[in-house]
Design an enzyme around this catalytic site. Structure first.
Site, PDB file in Angstrom:
ATOM      1  N   SER A   1       0.836  -1.221   0.000  1.00 53.23           N
ATOM      2  CA  SER A   1       0.000   0.000   0.000  1.00 53.23           C
ATOM      3  C   SER A   1       0.862   1.259   0.000  1.00 53.23           C
ATOM      4  O   SER A   1       0.382   2.345  -0.282  1.00 53.23           O
ATOM      5  CB  SER A   1      -0.900   0.008   1.243  1.00 53.23           C
ATOM      6  OG  SER A   1      -0.063  -0.009   2.396  1.00 53.23           O
ATOM      7  N   GLY A   2       2.141   1.103   0.301  1.00 52.46           N
ATOM      8  CA  GLY A   2       3.014   2.289   0.358  1.00 52.46           C
ATOM      9  C   GLY A   2       3.484   2.709  -1.029  1.00 52.46           C
ATOM     10  O   GLY A   2       3.156   2.079  -2.034  1.00 52.46           O
ATOM     11  N   TYR A   3       4.265   3.808  -1.071  1.00 47.63           N
ATOM     12  CA  TYR A   3       4.769   4.304  -2.357  1.00 47.63           C
ATOM     13  C   TYR A   3       5.734   3.284  -2.981  1.00 47.63           C
ATOM     14  O   TYR A   3       5.702   3.032  -4.193  1.00 47.63           O
ATOM     15  CB  TYR A   3       5.478   5.652  -2.156  1.00 47.63           C
ATOM     16  CG  TYR A   3       4.538   6.817  -1.882  1.00 47.63           C
ATOM     17  CD1 TYR A   3       3.232   6.820  -2.354  1.00 47.63           C
ATOM     18  CD2 TYR A   3       4.973   7.913  -1.124  1.00 47.63           C
ATOM     19  CE1 TYR A   3       2.379   7.885  -2.087  1.00 47.63           C
ATOM     20  CE2 TYR A   3       4.129   8.987  -0.867  1.00 47.63           C
ATOM     21  CZ  TYR A   3       2.824   8.982  -1.350  1.00 47.63           C
ATOM     22  OH  TYR A   3       1.990  10.029  -1.087  1.00 47.63           O
TER      23      TYR A   3
ATOM     24  N   CYS B   1      17.793   4.873  -0.475  1.00 53.28           N
ATOM     25  CA  CYS B   1      17.794   5.700  -1.700  1.00 53.28           C
ATOM     26  C   CYS B   1      18.940   6.706  -1.689  1.00 53.28           C
ATOM     27  O   CYS B   1      19.699   6.807  -2.652  1.00 53.28           O
ATOM     28  CB  CYS B   1      16.453   6.387  -1.844  1.00 53.28           C
ATOM     29  SG  CYS B   1      15.880   7.230  -0.371  1.00 53.28           S
TER      30      CYS B   1
ATOM     31  N   ASN C   1      14.194   8.363  -6.319  1.00 53.27           N
ATOM     32  CA  ASN C   1      14.299   7.616  -5.049  1.00 53.27           C
ATOM     33  C   ASN C   1      13.335   6.414  -4.999  1.00 53.27           C
ATOM     34  O   ASN C   1      13.620   5.424  -4.335  1.00 53.27           O
ATOM     35  CB  ASN C   1      14.021   8.533  -3.858  1.00 53.27           C
ATOM     36  CG  ASN C   1      12.716   9.284  -4.010  1.00 53.27           C
ATOM     37  OD1 ASN C   1      12.571  10.115  -4.909  1.00 53.27           O
ATOM     38  ND2 ASN C   1      11.741   9.000  -3.157  1.00 53.27           N
TER      39      ASN C   1
END
Lengths: 52, 340, 340
Positions: C9-11, C146, C307
């Site tokens: 569900s995250g980026y 990142c 990133n």
């Protein structure tokens, strides 16, 4: 065939759905509550406030 | 299949090159730019570094190919048409030169006589969703204007089905990005002046209105406001529907007209952050997202596109796919980025 | 090959899903999110509308697959490792749980004991350019941070070749985007507060410094400043090279070490608008662009990535491609957008 009350999309309820179950309309995505063999009504979804 | 891009130094030409370099059925033969002839294309299109070592050629060096994409400033395609038609059976022109069927209308909006009026019937207007059948047998395609595309695609089903009440005026207001102006710098595009603007640059008299009237069969009162955005258009259209038309009828109309269109999505949701069409999510994709809301028999329709993709290069590649019998989504599968 | 994404569900999870849905050799079997179980994935990832009808599952419903990508908050992968290792031979973890080889270093930077120190040697650090051979036979990959990725890739050839003078301190300053913070809203990410910021959010003590030291074999004095950007990192590194090292030697070193890497580009040009690495051009791509300038024996190295791509999901898919013997660029061919 059930018909979505919001957008009129006609669809077959998945075989094992029970009364009271919440499904979402494939076309408009509205949350629907199963009320019978081929009948649904719009589930009471509280509209999240954006606070915009 | 071999293709060439004429006028490949601009943003539209560069986006075409990006798509065609990765298109499964196409090989890019030449890219022309008079001003940059001999230079590497990556000088103007840095995102293509490591993707291609091509240099810009001149129009005079054009060789025969199967299809030529023309992305020249307005009136150039008209003037040089013969140079292209002898070198390719098929032509996709991104400019406004062959969009308007009526030469008089062209003269009114573009202030100059059309040089090849007899050619106009051979060009099919670039919205595939409206002109797919004609494109299957066409040789020449005229890319539609970006603002026109967003407005037309949002409203077309309502006029085609007769739900829209054309007794009332139709107002459409586009929020636009800076890339619409092309890559030529100007006083007004100077960053300290342009950044953060909410600039009413065309409240009335925008040329694209002519295409909207031509394709929808009704005048559209169009205004454009440029905002803090590079790519993207959001059109908010205001119209009336006939008595007794309910929300369900609107859904049904869009479903009937656009049902299995690969690049149209109806976005009208009650949850989540992006409940209506959001242009930034469409950057680099060929989607047109459409949403709507009713207020009595007043209807507000929102439609979003990437002006360089569905509004220009993406639409051109989509039309070429139809014209050449490729699967329509070939080279156009990018899903878009989130967050962006 | 079947894969599943845990914590989708995250980026980072959403970017993985975008890539894997269009990956030629992979089928996405399940995506889990405890908070959003049963909801359509497009609720959190609106760019994937019309791309997938998948719903989020729970971790408890995980079925056996060939590879599991884990994109959970820090320490979760460590705690639940067994639940994943029994369901897939291969695991790619995007969190920091298995990045640092030394459990003591981990405890110092993350303030908690490592729960599975014996597993650390089985995880290969996620930069393919540094660890390709080990990945070919590995089962477990730990995605690199990142900021660490951007800094390491920019500097590694200089340390590997011995050109860098480690008698002098190495300073690296990252300009970062807001997506690094993930999709959880906070006071500081509230738009009226975050918009237009030039925020020194980590002048010192950034955790990624530990990975830089581990991979480069020398400490890096790292600072992070968040600026008006959603995706993207530009690291500007400041170091000294040994006496007598000339610009040509720097070019040679990068060519020798990175010569045919598919995702590294050296950007050092004298013309055009983008003469040094520019992060916005890399949005959605797996590229790391590197540039440099000399000043006597002082060297400034600039490196840019997205990133969420080279810094997370793109790197994870690249590592999976190596681990599973696919061509390295599979699913990672997007060229990036210009203008954007």
């Amino acid at each position: 065939m059930a018909e979505c009350p919001v957008c009129g999309y006609e669809f077959d309820l998945p075989p094992n759905t029970e009364e009271g179950e919440i499904i979402s309309c494939e076309d408009c995505g509205s949350e629907l509550e199963v009320t019978g063999k081929d009948s649904v009504q719009e589930a009471p979804a509280e509209e999240e406030d954006w606070g915009e | 299949m071999k293709v060439s891009i004429v006028g490949a130094s601009g943003y539209g030409g560069g986006e075409l090159l990006r798509l065609l370099l990765q298109h499964p059925h196409v090989e890019v033969h030449q890219c022309t730019s008079e001003r940059n002839a001999g230079k590497p294309v990556t000088r103007l299109h840095p995102n293509l570094r490591k993707q291609t070592k091509m240099n810009f050629a001149r129009i005079a060096e054009l060789e025969e190919v199967d299809c030529i994409f023309v992305a020249l400033p307005h009136t150039e395609a008209m003037k040089r048409f013969h140079q292209f038609s002898v070198r390719a059976d098929r032509i996709v022109d991104l400019s406004a030169d062959f969009r308007l069927k009526d030469p008089e209308t062209y003269k009114h909006w573009y202030g100059t006589d059309h040089l090849l009026p007899e050619r106009l019937p051979e060009f099919v207007y670039g919205n595939v969703e409206l002109h797919r059948e004609e494109m299957k047998t066409a040789k020449y395609i005229s890319g539609a204007g970006c603002n026109a595309t967003a407005t037309i695609l949002g409203l077309w089903p309502l006029f085609k089905s007769g739900l829209a009440d054309s007794a009332y005026p139709v107002v459409a207001e586009a929020k636009c990005g800076s890339s619409e102006g092309g890559n030529r710098a100007s006083e007004a595009s100077h960053h300290p002046e342009r950044s953060g603007c909410v600039r009413s640059y065309k409240p009335t008299g925008h040329r694209h209105a002519a295409e909207m009237a031509q394709e929808l069969g009704t005048p559209v009162h169009f205004s454009a406001t440029s905002i803090e955005m590079v790519r993207g258009i959001l059109v908010t259209a205001h119209l009336f529907v006939k008595e007794g038309v309910a929300e369900k009828d609107i859904w049904k109309t869009y479903r009937q007209v656009y049902g299995d269109e690969p690049f149209i999505r109806i976005i009208k949701e009650k949850q989540g952050i992006y409940r209506y069409p959001e242009p930034k999510l469409l950057s680099g994709t060929n989607y047109c997202d459409i949403g709507f809301e009713m207020d009595g028999n007043r209807l507000v329709v929102m439609s979003a596109i990437d002006n360089l993709m569905k509004g220009a290069a993406g639409q051109a590649v989509h039309a070429m796919n139809v014209m050449c019998g490729f699967e329509e989504t070939a080279g156009l599968g990018f899903a878009g980025l989130h967050p962006i």
